[in-house]
Design a protein around this motif. Structure first.
Motif, PDB file in Angstrom:
ATOM      1  N   ILE A 151      55.486 -41.219 163.689  1.00  0.00           N
ATOM      2  CA  ILE A 151      55.836 -39.896 164.390  1.00  0.00           C
ATOM      3  C   ILE A 151      57.864 -40.251 165.160  1.00  0.00           C
ATOM      4  CG2 ILE A 151      56.362 -38.427 166.111  1.00  0.00           C
ATOM      5  CD1 ILE A 151      52.718 -39.769 166.788  1.00  0.00           C
ATOM      6  N   LEU A 163      55.617 -37.595 170.516  1.00  0.00           N
ATOM      7  CA  LEU A 163      56.291 -36.071 170.774  1.00  0.00           C
ATOM      8  C   LEU A 163      57.152 -35.513 171.570  1.00  0.00           C
ATOM      9  CD1 LEU A 163      52.876 -34.604 168.725  1.00  0.00           C
ATOM     10  CD2 LEU A 163      55.401 -34.953 167.646  1.00  0.00           C
ATOM     11  N   LYS A 208      50.609 -40.172 171.244  1.00  0.00           N
ATOM     12  CA  LYS A 208      51.046 -38.731 169.746  1.00  0.00           C
ATOM     13  C   LYS A 208      51.722 -38.427 171.328  1.00  0.00           C
ATOM     14  CE  LYS A 208      47.651 -38.946 165.967  1.00  0.00           C
ATOM     15  NZ  LYS A 208      46.070 -38.610 165.705  1.00  0.00           N
TER      16      LYS A 208
END
Length: 180
Positions: A28, A72, A68
């Motif tokens: 990510i 983010l 995650k």
């Protein structure tokens, strides 16, 4: 939940999942060091808040979701910072100036090509391409059918193609799109 205050159990969880969580974060954030920091922050949070955390899913699933989300959040936070730094006006490069000047020089050529289109067809063409009206809106404004609008648009594009090569037509359409 496992008692993470037991150092050996916590250390085993850390060793078992650190690489996987780091790879998840890296996919990510695209920065190895930031990914490792995010995973370490997750484990620190887990160690400090172990009484308040209750898993209804596996530790790996819980950790993956948390990593995650943290990744983010990191991107969102950095996006805000980068947007603030982008507000700084940088001097234009020579290439940008040359490109902008070239685009300005093409305006008269484009106007000449569009002026070659018959008046009624030109009005329909400009209504759609420049003003962004739909075929239905144009048909209603000119009291004609939608099929007539479609036909006139096809003919307008055909006459532009006849006036210039196809590569120049792309420049015309690009320019018209820019001035919307």
């Amino acid at each position: 939940m496992l008692n993470h205050k037991d150092l050996k159990i916590f250390e085993a969880l850390y060793k078992e999942h650190f690489v996987f969580f780091s790879l998840t974060s890296f996919s990510i954030v695209k920065d190895k060091d930031v990914a490792k920091d995010i995973v370490q922050d997750f484990f620190i949070y887990l160690w400090e808040k172990e009484e308040a955390i209750d898993f209804t899913i596996s530790f790996k699933a819980y950790g993956t979701r948390a990593i995650k989300n943290l990744s983010l959040q990191h991107l969102e936070k950095n996006k805000t910072v980068s947007l603030q730094t982008k507000k700084i006006v940088l001097p234009k490069s020579e290439e940008q100036v040359l490109f902008e000047n070239a685009e300005e020089n093409k305006k008269p050529q484009i106007q000449t090509l569009v002026e070659k289109i018959p008046q009624a067809r030109r009005e329909i063409f400009i209504s759609h391409v420049v003003e962004g009206l739909s075929y239905a809106e144009i048909a209603e404004d000119h009291n004609i059918s939608i099929n007539t609008v479609k036909t006139q648009m096809k003919r307008a594009y055909a006459s532009l193609r006849e006036s210039q090569k196809t590569s120049h037509l792309n420049l015309i359409l690009y320019f018209l799109w820019l001035i919307k």
